[in-house]
Design a protein around this motif. Structure first.
Motif, PDB file in Angstrom:
ATOM      1  N   CYS A 129     -52.028 -65.045  10.639  1.00 22.64           N
ATOM      2  CA  CYS A 129     -50.585 -65.353  10.668  1.00 22.64           C
ATOM      3  C   CYS A 129     -49.860 -64.942   9.388  1.00 22.64           C
ATOM      4  O   CYS A 129     -48.637 -64.954   9.345  1.00 22.64           O
ATOM      5  CB  CYS A 129     -50.337 -66.811  11.040  1.00 22.64           C
ATOM      6  N   TRP A 132     -47.527 -61.925  10.082  1.00 20.73           N
ATOM      7  CA  TRP A 132     -46.309 -62.051  10.884  1.00 20.73           C
ATOM      8  C   TRP A 132     -45.072 -62.070   9.987  1.00 20.73           C
ATOM      9  O   TRP A 132     -45.150 -62.440   8.813  1.00 20.73           O
ATOM     10  CB  TRP A 132     -46.359 -63.330  11.723  1.00 20.73           C
ATOM     11  N   ALA A 134     -40.696 -63.070   9.805  1.00 24.25           N
ATOM     12  CA  ALA A 134     -39.642 -63.897  10.396  1.00 24.25           C
ATOM     13  C   ALA A 134     -38.835 -63.116  11.426  1.00 24.25           C
ATOM     14  O   ALA A 134     -38.422 -61.990  11.163  1.00 24.25           O
ATOM     15  CB  ALA A 134     -38.713 -64.403   9.297  1.00 24.25           C
ATOM     16  N   TRP A 421     -45.383 -71.366  10.718  1.00 23.67           N
ATOM     17  CA  TRP A 421     -44.543 -70.787  11.760  1.00 23.67           C
ATOM     18  C   TRP A 421     -44.223 -71.765  12.864  1.00 23.67           C
ATOM     19  O   TRP A 421     -45.077 -72.544  13.281  1.00 23.67           O
ATOM     20  CB  TRP A 421     -45.256 -69.572  12.408  1.00 23.67           C
ATOM     21  N   CYS A 448     -41.552 -65.443  15.948  1.00 25.43           N
ATOM     22  CA  CYS A 448     -41.947 -66.247  14.787  1.00 25.43           C
ATOM     23  C   CYS A 448     -40.716 -66.753  14.034  1.00 25.43           C
ATOM     24  O   CYS A 448     -39.912 -65.949  13.569  1.00 25.43           O
ATOM     25  CB  CYS A 448     -42.731 -65.386  13.798  1.00 25.43           C
ATOM     26  N   PRO A 450     -39.884 -68.831  10.635  1.00 21.60           N
ATOM     27  CA  PRO A 450     -40.625 -69.332   9.473  1.00 21.60           C
ATOM     28  C   PRO A 450     -40.361 -70.814   9.238  1.00 21.60           C
ATOM     29  O   PRO A 450     -39.251 -71.292   9.434  1.00 21.60           O
ATOM     30  CB  PRO A 450     -40.058 -68.506   8.318  1.00 21.60           C
ATOM     31  N   THR A 454     -41.580 -67.077   3.729  1.00 22.46           N
ATOM     32  CA  THR A 454     -42.612 -66.116   4.103  1.00 22.46           C
ATOM     33  C   THR A 454     -42.293 -64.771   3.470  1.00 22.46           C
ATOM     34  O   THR A 454     -41.139 -64.464   3.195  1.00 22.46           O
ATOM     35  CB  THR A 454     -42.651 -65.910   5.626  1.00 22.46           C
TER      36      THR A 454
END
Ligand code: HEM
Length: 467
Positions: A129, A132, A134, A421, A448, A450, A454
């Motif tokens: 993760c 990933w 936002a 997330w 996703c 946040p 992030t």
């Protein structure tokens, strides 16, 4: 074993041409078909194509079957088909070979060994993760399968698979679980020997999975002291290189590895995908989970043993997910002798089925069974659940060997992902549920959002928002 409860009733599922209509119902809307069966008895006769089979619908009757594995042995359409894939590994072997295999593998799955895997579980979940970004969408089923592939391969081989090997495992699994289900519902081998594109795809997927495992064994054997490593492959190689009566053959070695790779990757990935799909539809549960994760992790990315023990609500979320959507939802057995069950005489060789999904949706055991309510499993309420009603890992001596690993992995991975997330559903991406040998969202795409700061920048493994 004598039948303990003469009150059990037996019946037959309705249908004008049962050998066709039951298979079609089980294929098209399997969960509705299964939950309709208890209305016809505790033990209900159905047809799988030409095969007569009996579904045990009542929890104590299911336990009666599971606690007598000599009479109700691994077999029937599911396990007969699984043997082409896993040979006689731990999942598929007959009762007479089971004890020796289980003794060999059990120590690797005990609580102390699993506790030692917590750090690698955290690393794999964090790695998945961390990539990933936002606002981007992510193929969550693929990401969670990558996570469980990483964990399982490190437990089995002490190493992550290469990207090509991991992709081969993921792609083969998708084809195999679907193909297995079709072969279980329509157990007519001749149909699957015809070289149709679908049958060829299935055979290719089996061959690919075997090839991945063979190459991993060959790679290890090139190391000096290859069987001294303290992982599952090391244990199996020591057994293969022994010369006693219990020494493992080359085929036996591959069977165990394919068995553990497949079971370790698939069921836990489906469980995790179901967790996030269910949380997205249940904001109160999601909020409570986030509160717990934030408080317990307190800024750490991964839980240690102390934190894991305090993730009580997170564990309830995983347990309730396993109740609502058990990844293993339908299993078969075969009778090894004539036996009376619920007043019916079942000849030797009869197929008996049980379904954790069916038991988990019994309103007598779980009020409002369709509702996702993790609170059922809080200690003060869990005592109200009838013993044996929850059966995601089965029971008896064929109970899942990976249950502790799976619960640890799922609880820790949910916490790691949820700390960073909030995952939102993306409409149009759900696709129709496709029944397969395991239950869970097979192509779940989510967006996703946040929860903590992030990293910005290009997204490896995540797609930009759709226009
Ligand atoms: C959420 C995840 C999991 C679920 C729901 C699950 C469920 C089950 C169930 C229901 C059975 C019994 C099948 C039957 O009665 O016919 C089983 C057996 C088994 N599972 Fe799991 N499993 C999970 C994870 C794992 C993991 C992580 C591993 C290992 C890496 C594993 C390895 C096995 C093996 C080897 C057996 C056969 C045990 C025996 O016959 O002695 N499973 N599992």
């Amino acid at each position: 074993m004598p039948e303990p409860d003469p009150e059990w009733t037996a019946g037959t599922a309705p249908g004008t041409c049962p050998s066709v209509t039951h298979a079609v119902a089980l294929f098209r809307r399997p969960l509705d078909f299964l939950t309709s069966l208890p209305a016809h008895g505790d033990l209900v006769e159905i047809r799988l194509g030409p095969v007569r089979a009996w579904v045990a619908c009542e929890p104590r009757l299911v336990h009666h079957v599971l606690m007598d594995p000599r009479t109700f042995d691994k077999g029937g359409p599911l396990y007969d088909r699984l043997r082409t894939l896993m040979g006689d590994g731990l999942v598929t072997c007959r009762q007479e070979a089971h004890r020796r295999q289980r003794r060999l593998l059990q120590p690797a799955f005990g609580p102390p060994r699993v506790a030692g895997h917590l750090a690698l579980i955290g690393e794999e979940a964090d790695a998945v993760c961390r990539a990933w970004r936002a606002g981007h969408t992510v193929d969550l089923t693929a990401a969670l399968t990558a996570l469980t592939t990483g964990v399982t391969s490190r437990v089995l081989f002490s190493d992550s698979l290469g990207a090509a090997q991991a992709a081969a495992v993921r792609d083969s699994l998708a084809v195999i679980v679907r193909g297995l289900f079709v072969r279980t519902v329509v157990p007519v081998d001749a149909l699957f020997r015809v070289p149709t594109p679908g049958n060829r795809r299935y055979l290719r997927a089996v061959a690919r999975l075997h090839a991945v495992v063979d190459s991993l064994v060959a790679e290890r054997r090139r190391d000096a002291g290859c069987d001294e490593r303290d992982d599952l492959l090391g244990t199996l190689l020591r057994c293969a290189h022994g010369d006693g009566a219990g020494a493992l053959t080359e085929r036996g070695l591959r069977d165990q590895l394919v068995t553990l790779l497949l079971t370790g990757v698939e069921s836990t990935a489906m469980c995790l995908a179901s967790v996030f799909a269910l949380l997205a539809g249940h904001p109160d549960a999601e909020r409570r989970l986030h509160e717990e994760v934030d408080e317990v992790l307190a800024g750490r990315s991964v839980p240690g043993p102390g934190e894991l023990a305090r993730l009580r609500y997170t564990r309830c979320v995983v347990t309730e997910t396993l109740r609502v959507a058990p990844p293993g939802w339908l299993f078969t057995r075969v009778t090894t002798r004539e036996v009376r069950l619920a007043g019916r005489r079942l000849p030797r060789g009869t197929t008996v089925l049980y379904s954790p999904y069916l038991l988990h949706h019994d309103p007598a055991s779980f009020p409002e069974p369709g509702r996702f309510r993790p609170e059922r499993w809080l200690p003060e309420r869990a005592a109200a659940v009838p013993g044996g009603a929850l059966l995601p890992f089965a029971a008896g001596n064929r109970k899942c060997i990976g249950d502790t690993l799976a619960m640890t992995e799922a609880t820790a991975a949910v916490a790691v992902v949820a700390a960073r997330w909030r995952l939102r559903p993306v409409s149009g991406h759900e696709g129709p549920p496709r029944p397969a040998a395991t239950l869970g969202p097979r192509s779940l795409v989510m967006r996703c959002e946040p929860r903590r700061r992030t990293p910005a920048g290009g997204p490896p493994g995540a797609r930009p928002p759709a226009p």
